[in-house]
Design an enzyme around this catalytic site. Sequence first.
Site, mmCIF file in Angstrom:
data_model
loop_
_atom_site.group_PDB
_atom_site.id
_atom_site.type_symbol
_atom_site.label_atom_id
_atom_site.label_comp_id
_atom_site.label_asym_id
_atom_site.label_seq_id
_atom_site.Cartn_x
_atom_site.Cartn_y
_atom_site.Cartn_z
ATOM 1 N N MET A 45 98.459 -8.351 35.772
ATOM 2 C CA MET A 45 99.319 -9.508 36.016
ATOM 3 C C MET A 45 98.915 -10.348 37.221
ATOM 4 S SD MET A 45 101.013 -8.993 33.350
ATOM 5 C CE MET A 45 102.233 -10.279 33.369
ATOM 6 N N CYS A 46 97.840 -9.986 37.927
ATOM 7 C CA CYS A 46 97.334 -10.831 39.005
ATOM 8 C C CYS A 46 96.465 -11.921 38.395
ATOM 9 C CB CYS A 46 96.492 -10.023 39.994
ATOM 10 S SG CYS A 46 97.409 -9.409 41.395
ATOM 11 N N HIS A 47 96.620 -13.122 38.921
ATOM 12 C CA HIS A 47 95.809 -14.247 38.466
ATOM 13 C C HIS A 47 94.457 -14.231 39.164
ATOM 14 C CE1 HIS A 47 99.228 -16.125 36.502
ATOM 15 N NE2 HIS A 47 99.933 -15.901 37.596
ATOM 16 N N MET A 81 98.001 -9.803 47.489
ATOM 17 C CA MET A 81 97.501 -8.669 46.703
ATOM 18 C C MET A 81 96.002 -8.483 46.923
ATOM 19 S SD MET A 81 100.136 -7.342 45.571
ATOM 20 C CE MET A 81 99.232 -5.990 44.858
ATOM 21 N N GLU A 82 95.288 -9.587 47.072
ATOM 22 C CA GLU A 82 93.858 -9.509 47.348
ATOM 23 C C GLU A 82 93.614 -8.850 48.707
ATOM 24 O OE1 GLU A 82 94.316 -12.221 44.013
ATOM 25 O OE2 GLU A 82 95.428 -12.014 45.882
ATOM 26 N N ASP A 96 85.107 7.904 51.714
ATOM 27 C CA ASP A 96 83.948 8.375 50.953
ATOM 28 C C ASP A 96 82.738 8.603 51.852
ATOM 29 O OD1 ASP A 96 82.427 8.903 48.459
ATOM 30 O OD2 ASP A 96 81.362 7.078 49.076
#
Length: 128
Positions: A45-47, A81-82, A96
């Site tokens: 749902m992220c553009h 969100m990014e 890691d």
Amino acid sequence: RGEIRLRPSTVDAIRDDEVGKGDVLATARVGAIQAVKHTWETVPMCHQIPITNVDTEFDLGDDRVTLSVAVETTGKTGCEMEAIQGVTTGLGVVWDMVKAVEKGDDGGYPDTRIEGVRVVEKEKRTVE
């Protein structure tokens, strides 16, 4: 912004560029930027938005690495969100890169954790 808690000796190894896998912060920076640019592919749902700038800033404490990611866009939607994806992926890359020295005798990671991931500031500006 977020942080990864590590053993002090691990932070010293990062600071002194003595981690066997390579330059931890340079690799984490690349991972964070890639995550920002591909957020729309991994978060439903992220553009897909035009990313115009990504800044990463690392701060090494005694027992932690803090990563701040600032994202800019000319898109009509926010880019928090990014930024969150950049932080979580960048910190995951740190994990890691250092897992061989962080691993306990039982194969677990008793001192390692990612925490405090949050949006510190969201600013909307008019594009000139």
